[in-house]
Design an enzyme around this catalytic site. Sequence first.
Site, PDB file in Angstrom:
ATOM      1  N   SER A  10       2.051   2.004  45.834  1.00 55.37           N
ATOM      2  CA  SER A  10       2.842   2.874  46.714  1.00 55.37           C
ATOM      3  C   SER A  10       1.996   4.076  47.095  1.00 55.37           C
ATOM      4  CB  SER A  10       4.103   3.366  45.996  1.00 55.37           C
ATOM      5  OG  SER A  10       4.622   4.482  46.715  1.00 55.37           O
ATOM      6  N   HIS A  35       2.468  -0.615  49.852  1.00 52.77           N
ATOM      7  CA  HIS A  35       3.890  -0.265  49.878  1.00 52.77           C
ATOM      8  C   HIS A  35       4.056   1.146  50.448  1.00 52.77           C
ATOM      9  CE1 HIS A  35       8.048  -0.620  48.268  1.00 52.77           C
ATOM     10  NE2 HIS A  35       7.940   0.654  47.974  1.00 52.77           N
ATOM     11  N   ASP A  37       6.632   4.151  51.347  1.00 52.64           N
ATOM     12  CA  ASP A  37       7.956   4.683  51.023  1.00 52.64           C
ATOM     13  C   ASP A  37       8.403   5.704  52.064  1.00 52.64           C
ATOM     14  OD1 ASP A  37       8.782   3.424  48.557  1.00 52.64           O
ATOM     15  OD2 ASP A  37       7.033   4.392  47.651  1.00 52.64           O
ATOM     16  N   MET A  39      11.207   8.134  53.419  1.00 51.24           N
ATOM     17  CA  MET A  39      12.375   8.876  52.905  1.00 51.24           C
ATOM     18  C   MET A  39      12.837   9.907  53.935  1.00 51.24           C
ATOM     19  SD  MET A  39      11.213   9.563  49.000  1.00 51.24           S
ATOM     20  CE  MET A  39      10.359   8.315  48.027  1.00 51.24           C
ATOM     21  N   HIS A  68       9.323   0.296  52.870  1.00 53.01           N
ATOM     22  CA  HIS A  68      10.574   0.494  52.124  1.00 53.01           C
ATOM     23  C   HIS A  68      11.304   1.678  52.733  1.00 53.01           C
ATOM     24  CE1 HIS A  68      12.386   1.709  47.921  1.00 53.01           C
ATOM     25  NE2 HIS A  68      13.317   1.322  48.775  1.00 53.01           N
ATOM     26  N   MET A  70      14.049   4.222  52.823  1.00 51.31           N
ATOM     27  CA  MET A  70      15.108   4.929  52.085  1.00 51.31           C
ATOM     28  C   MET A  70      15.730   5.910  53.064  1.00 51.31           C
ATOM     29  SD  MET A  70      12.941   5.267  48.580  1.00 51.31           S
ATOM     30  CE  MET A  70      11.436   4.859  49.445  1.00 51.31           C
ATOM     31  N   MET A 139      15.334  -1.537  42.411  1.00 55.98           N
ATOM     32  CA  MET A 139      14.938  -0.163  42.086  1.00 55.98           C
ATOM     33  C   MET A 139      15.131   0.051  40.587  1.00 55.98           C
ATOM     34  SD  MET A 139      13.872   0.999  44.929  1.00 55.98           S
ATOM     35  CE  MET A 139      13.323   2.484  44.116  1.00 55.98           C
ATOM     36  N   GLY A 144      13.520   8.198  45.382  1.00 54.79           N
ATOM     37  CA  GLY A 144      13.295   9.558  45.881  1.00 54.79           C
ATOM     38  C   GLY A 144      11.976  10.149  45.432  1.00 54.79           C
ATOM     39  N   PHE A 145      11.533   9.762  44.247  1.00 54.10           N
ATOM     40  CA  PHE A 145      10.332  10.390  43.699  1.00 54.10           C
ATOM     41  C   PHE A 145       9.494   9.377  42.925  1.00 54.10           C
ATOM     42  CE2 PHE A 145      13.775  13.433  43.966  1.00 54.10           C
ATOM     43  CZ  PHE A 145      13.192  14.422  44.752  1.00 54.10           C
ATOM     44  N   GLY A 147       6.707   8.703  39.758  1.00 58.75           N
ATOM     45  CA  GLY A 147       6.479   9.237  38.425  1.00 58.75           C
ATOM     46  C   GLY A 147       7.688   9.298  37.506  1.00 58.75           C
ATOM     47  N   ASP A 175      10.380  -1.838  41.824  1.00 62.15           N
ATOM     48  CA  ASP A 175       9.915  -0.556  42.357  1.00 62.15           C
ATOM     49  C   ASP A 175      10.427   0.598  41.509  1.00 62.15           C
ATOM     50  OD1 ASP A 175       8.924   1.449  43.918  1.00 62.15           O
ATOM     51  OD2 ASP A 175      10.110   0.970  45.693  1.00 62.15           O
TER      52      ASP A 175
HETATM   53  C1  DX5 Z   1      10.713   5.630  44.615  1.00 65.00           C
HETATM   54  C2  DX5 Z   1       9.757   4.822  45.482  1.00 65.00           C
HETATM   55  C3  DX5 Z   1       8.705   4.134  44.688  1.00 65.00           C
HETATM   56  C4  DX5 Z   1       7.811   5.082  43.958  1.00 65.00           C
HETATM   57  C5  DX5 Z   1       7.201   4.412  42.790  1.00 65.00           C
HETATM   58  O1  DX5 Z   1      11.680   6.180  45.402  1.00 65.00           O
HETATM   59  O2  DX5 Z   1      10.462   3.841  46.207  1.00 65.00           O
HETATM   60  O3  DX5 Z   1       7.945   3.223  45.479  1.00 65.00           O
HETATM   61  O4  DX5 Z   1       6.799   5.598  44.753  1.00 65.00           O
HETATM   62  O5  DX5 Z   1       6.464   5.366  42.109  1.00 65.00           O
HETATM   63  P1  DX5 Z   1       6.084   5.184  40.582  1.00 65.00           P
HETATM   64  O6  DX5 Z   1       5.311   3.915  40.486  1.00 65.00           O
HETATM   65  O7  DX5 Z   1       5.260   6.390  40.328  1.00 65.00           O
HETATM   66  O8  DX5 Z   1       7.367   5.150  39.820  1.00 65.00           O
HETATM   67 ZN    ZN Z   2       9.384   2.040  47.254  1.00 65.29          ZN
END
Ligand code: DX5
Ligand code: ZN
Length: 227
Positions: A10, A35, A37, A39, A68, A70, A139, A144-145, A147, A175
Site C-alpha cells: 500500500s 495497492h 488507498d 480516502m 481501494h 474508501m 479489512m 483510515g490509517f 500502522g 488489508d
Molecule cells: C487502511 C488501508 C490499508 C493500510 C494498510 O485504511 O486500507 O491499505 O494502508 O496499512 P498497514 O499495512 O500499515 O496496516
Molecule cells: Zn487498502
Amino acid sequence: MANRIKIAPSILSADFARLGEEIRAIDEQGCDWVHVDVMDGHFVPNITFGPGVCAAIRPHIKGVMDVHLMIAPADAYLEAFAKAGADIITIHAEAGPHLDRSLQYIRSLGAKAGVALNPATPPEAIEYVIDRIDLVCVMTVNPGFGGQSFIDGQLAKIARLAEIIGEREIHIEIDGGVTPETAGNCAAMGADVLVAGSAVFKGGSVAKPEVYGANIRALREAAAAAL
Ligand code: DX5
Ligand code: ZN
C-alpha cells in the site's frame, strides 16, 4: 482460488513526495500488485488522493493497479478512476445503498470489481453479488490509517468467505496490519492477496530499496510456510 500469494504494497506508507520512484522501487523489488488507498475524509477519517494522482502514477506501475476506494458515495467517481487506469476498483459494501448496481457499473467501465468489508460487516454481505465480483477485501483494521494492529477476530471471516466463494475465481485480499507475524494465518484461512503498507516500507527508502525487497520476501515466506 489458486493459492499463489500476491503481495500488494500500500503506497499509503510510501514517501508521497516521490511516489513514482517509490513505486518503481517496490516493483523492482518483487511486489505483485500496487495497492492505492483512496480516502475522502467522510467515509473514513483521513484524506489521501484522487483520480489525478492515480493517473500520474499509472505509468510507473508495471502490473496491476489495485484501487481501494474508501469514499462515499463512490458512483460519481468510478469512471474517473477507471480512466486513470485502475485495473481493480474496490468499493465498500457499507459505502452506498446500491452495491449491485455499483459493481455492474465498475465492470462496464472495463475494470475488475471488488467489495471491501469493514470489520463489523458479515461475510454474507457478498452472497447475492457474488457473480459480480472479482475480489473481496477483508479489512483487518478499521479503515483510515496505516500502522494499526491486525484484528484477529477477522480470521474466521476469511475462512467463511473462502467457503462461500468455493471454486470461483475471486481473490480474497487482506488489508490492514499484515506483517510476517499475521500473514501466515491469513494464507492458511484462504487469502491469496496480502496488502501491506508499514510492513513493506518499514526501514527502507528509494535509496535503500533492498529493504523493501527483504520485507516483501519476509511476507511471502511467512504466507507460504503456512500453506
Ligand atoms: C487502511 C488501508 C490499508 C493500510 C494498510 O485504511 O486500507 O491499505 O494502508 O496499512 P498497514 O499495512 O500499515 O496496516
Ligand atoms: Zn487498502
